[in-house]
Design an enzyme around this catalytic site. Structure first.
Site, PDB file in Angstrom:
ATOM      1  N   VAL A 203       0.836  -1.200   0.000  1.00  0.00           N
ATOM      2  CA  VAL A 203       0.000   0.000   0.000  1.00  0.00           C
ATOM      3  C   VAL A 203       0.872   1.252   0.000  1.00  0.00           C
ATOM      4  CG1 VAL A 203      -1.969  -1.112   1.121  1.00  0.00           C
ATOM      5  CG2 VAL A 203      -0.169  -0.104   2.528  1.00  0.00           C
TER       6      VAL A 203
ATOM      7  N   VAL B  54       3.565  -2.307   5.692  1.00  0.00           N
ATOM      8  CA  VAL B  54       4.285  -2.151   4.430  1.00  0.00           C
ATOM      9  C   VAL B  54       3.639  -2.974   3.313  1.00  0.00           C
ATOM     10  CG1 VAL B  54       6.526  -2.470   3.290  1.00  0.00           C
ATOM     11  CG2 VAL B  54       6.434  -1.721   5.663  1.00  0.00           C
ATOM     12  N   GLU B  55       2.810  -3.937   3.678  1.00  0.00           N
ATOM     13  CA  GLU B  55       2.178  -4.798   2.676  1.00  0.00           C
ATOM     14  C   GLU B  55       0.718  -4.377   2.438  1.00  0.00           C
ATOM     15  OE1 GLU B  55       3.346  -9.021   2.822  1.00  0.00           O
ATOM     16  OE2 GLU B  55       4.645  -8.453   4.502  1.00  0.00           O
ATOM     17  N   MET B  56      -0.213  -4.936   3.198  1.00  0.00           N
ATOM     18  CA  MET B  56      -1.627  -4.607   2.965  1.00  0.00           C
ATOM     19  C   MET B  56      -2.145  -3.550   3.943  1.00  0.00           C
ATOM     20  SD  MET B  56      -2.884  -8.486   2.068  1.00  0.00           S
ATOM     21  CE  MET B  56      -4.214  -8.139   0.921  1.00  0.00           C
TER      22      MET B  56
END
Length: 308
Positions: A75, A117-119
């Site tokens: 994201v 840092v991901e979703m």
């Protein structure tokens, strides 16, 4: 002394076991209804905070189960610090993630969802989003007694991931008795794979995924990633730079390689492994044959990808 110990271990492996790799069974047990629901969720970007990232963004099942980037982008275009591992055949891993922080696929599912840092989302927020979707409300009610819940979202995605096997590779057919499945160079590559000791870490059904190993056993390896592997879970100094040995299945499709994406080609990856893990000087003709063998590990696309 260490080299002698490793040599003896490799010799023992080759002496006592004619075959340390097993073919994937084409028939596995999983709940198809749960897996198909999990499949829809796997491709749903609403699982991320800003509705831009799905599980498939980092794990392209049509292209090896990873994203072929050095480090995945989450994201707000945030970049991670470790190369995305393949999700294919992950049911056969003894633990999940490079550092083994998840014991199974259910624990693994929650990791990327909550990682900023991901979703960058959370399961409670996802439940509220999906409650507005009549399809999900109905399907969860039909499949799960409790209906649409955090636990059942995780369960269904894990069930889908568990179904993602890639059987019937050329090498699987060879293991099952079809000695014509591999050509001369591929067979010689497999023999070199065993003789050089690659098989001491890459064995079993998943040809890896069943132990932790240090990156740079016999020669110090300068990683291009800040990730310290198992140490980040245990905080034990001796666990620094120990990572879960990755599967070699479909390896031809999952470049770049290693946790830090430092090897851009399969040939380069083999050369690095021989030098840093085995302490030997790679010979080009041997590397080429091992690479040819590794390319026989591409399996069939998971059957569930054809289902609706």
């Amino acid at each position: 002394m260490m080299k002698v110990i490793i040599f003896l271990l490799l010799y023992f492996f080759n002496l006592v076991a004619k075959e340390l790799i097993l073919p994937i069974n084409e028939q596995i047990n999983y709940n198809i209804e749960k897996a198909l629901l999990g499949k829809k969720l796997f491709f749903d970007k609403r699982l991320s905070k800003d509705n831009t990232i799905s599980c498939s963004s980092c794990h392209d099942i049509e292209k090896g189960g990873d994203d072929n980037r050095d480090f995945s982008v989450g994201v707000e275009n945030k970049k991670g610090k470790v190369n995305s591992p393949t999700v294919l055949n992950s049911r056969y891993n003894f633990t999940q993630f490079w550092n083994g922080r998840a014991r199974d696929l259910k624990e693994q599912v929650s990791g990327p969802i909550h990682n900023p840092v991901e979703m960058g989302s959370d399961l409670e927020e996802i439940v509220e989003k999906l409650k507005k979707d009549e399809y999900y409300v109905k399907q969860f009610k039909n499949i799960y007694k409790e209906g649409l819940t955090k636990q059942n979202i995780v369960d269904s995605i894990a069930e889908f991931e568990s179904s993602l096997i890639t059987p019937n590779s050329k090498f699987d057919r060879y293991l099952k008795g079809d000695k014509t499945a591999l050509n001369k160079d591929e067979k010689e590559g497999y023999e070199l794979f065993k003789q050089n000791g690659c098989i001491s870490c890459h064995n079993g059904i998943n040809i890896g995924g069943n132990l932790f190993q240090k990156m740079g056993i016999l020669k110090e390896y300068a990683s291009k990633s800040e990730n310290l592997g198992r140490y980040e879970v245990t905080k034990d100094e001796e666990d620094k730079n120990y990572f879960k040995v990755p599967t070699l299945r479909n390896i031809n499709q999952t470049a770049p390689y290693f946790h830090d994406a430092s090897a851009k080609t399969l040939k380069e990856a083999v050369e690095i492994m021989i030098e840093y893990q085995l302490g030997m000087k790679p010979l080009e003709n041997e590397v080429d044959k091992i690479v040819k063998f590794l390319k026989t590990l591409d399996g069939q696309k998971p059957k569930i990808m054809e289902m609706k």
